[in-house]
Design a protein around this motif. Structure first.
Motif, PDB file in Angstrom:
ATOM      1  N   LYS A  63       0.841  -1.190   0.000  1.00 35.29           N
ATOM      2  CA  LYS A  63       0.000   0.000   0.000  1.00 35.29           C
ATOM      3  C   LYS A  63       0.884   1.251   0.000  1.00 35.29           C
ATOM      4  O   LYS A  63       2.028   1.215   0.470  1.00 35.29           O
ATOM      5  CB  LYS A  63      -0.862   0.033   1.273  1.00 35.29           C
ATOM      6  N   SER A 121      -3.690   6.027   6.743  1.00 37.17           N
ATOM      7  CA  SER A 121      -3.123   5.144   5.712  1.00 37.17           C
ATOM      8  C   SER A 121      -3.507   3.693   5.953  1.00 37.17           C
ATOM      9  O   SER A 121      -3.549   2.900   5.001  1.00 37.17           O
ATOM     10  CB  SER A 121      -1.605   5.264   5.683  1.00 37.17           C
ATOM     11  N   ASP A 177       2.546  -2.449   4.245  1.00 38.28           N
ATOM     12  CA  ASP A 177       1.360  -3.305   4.232  1.00 38.28           C
ATOM     13  C   ASP A 177       0.477  -3.002   5.445  1.00 38.28           C
ATOM     14  O   ASP A 177       0.987  -2.609   6.488  1.00 38.28           O
ATOM     15  CB  ASP A 177       1.776  -4.785   4.268  1.00 38.28           C
TER      16      ASP A 177
END
Lengths: 139, 139, 139
Positions: free
Chosen positions: C2, C32, C139
């Protein structure tokens, strides 16, 4: 994506010291099993540095002399930070010159270094236990 | 996760120089095909820097003068590192002020820069072939 | 993998200032959703710094005094960069001492900090709107 975390601990008997920590970072990388990625190595304390340069004792002497000229330890009354009861304001300054961290490429499972690159822990306010963080991400 | 590695090579005719290497880093990024991630650019030699600042010749003159004042080249006998036969101790000091590396965000396949950011190679002991590493990770 | 991007904006009323931006970076990290990775925080302008040190006002006073001694603002005619009509050459120098960026490990969804680490925006040519980039991958 894999990630790996390792803390290294140092306790230098002197106020200031430079320690080659490349072997410990290489060991962490081996244990991580990561082949391609980035390796962050940072001081966890704010009166210490992690930097990359040459493992040559004459150079380390020069760094010591130079940093003392740029940011002298004494007179400690010169610094407002030392009004808090500390005597380490100069260490906070020296650490900014030498840096908090390095980021090293990981290629083929190894630290991707130039010919003379070695990772150092720079202690500017030692005589107590302090830590360095190694964080590796990649595949 | 993808990763990409590229070496850039420089041979400056003068002892000290500042070179704008942004186009070479952008080319590496294009070839990598990476759209989102981080791009590490570091000097592989310990008497050189990679840093981000302005592409303005007056400023580069100011950096040169300022670094020479903070860490003079001469007298070379002033430095214990130079007892090894080198004359580049000052270059190891200057490199610490300007830094070894930069990490740049990659967003939408581009270096995610502010309005004036450009990547420079700072040479402090040139007149020979030296290398810069570009390592990009992401997706 | 990500990735997450956030711009922070600052407008300091004074030419120079140090702002603790740790809460804003922590908020970006929470948004996030990234648990393991690396967080890059960099000044997008070349007369400002992002660095990690202590949130202690005496120390910030010491940094201010020390940077002014290493790279004085005046006389502005001393700098060739200021021949362009600018008066901020010293800010470009001060920023190099304090650094452009920090890379912080992300572990268990948090900034993986030592006991006193805090992230600061160092402004050396303020009195206008300027930006900081937060880029997080993992991640």
């Amino acid at each position: 994506m894999k990630s790996f975390r390792r803390e290294l601990t140092f306790h230098t008997p002197t106020r200031r010291a430079f320690l080659n920590i490349t072997p410990q970072v290489e060991e962490a990388l081996r244990e991580s099993g990561i082949r391609e990625g980035l390796c962050l190595v940072n001081a966890m304390h704010i009166t210490a540095s992690v930097f990359i340069n040459d493992d040559e004792s004459g150079l380390h002497h020069d760094y010591e002399q130079w940093l003392e000229r740029l940011a002298p330890h004494a007179p400690i009354e010169h610094y407002r930070h030392n009004d808090t009861g500390e005597d380490n304001a100069d260490a906070h300054l020296k650490r900014q010159v030498m840096g908090r961290e390095v980021v090293v490429a990981v290629t083929g499972g190894r630290l991707d270094f130039g010919p003379w690159e070695q990772i150092f822990y720079g202690e500017f306010d030692g005589r107590r236990k302090k830590r360095v963080l190694v964080k590796i991400i990649g595949d």
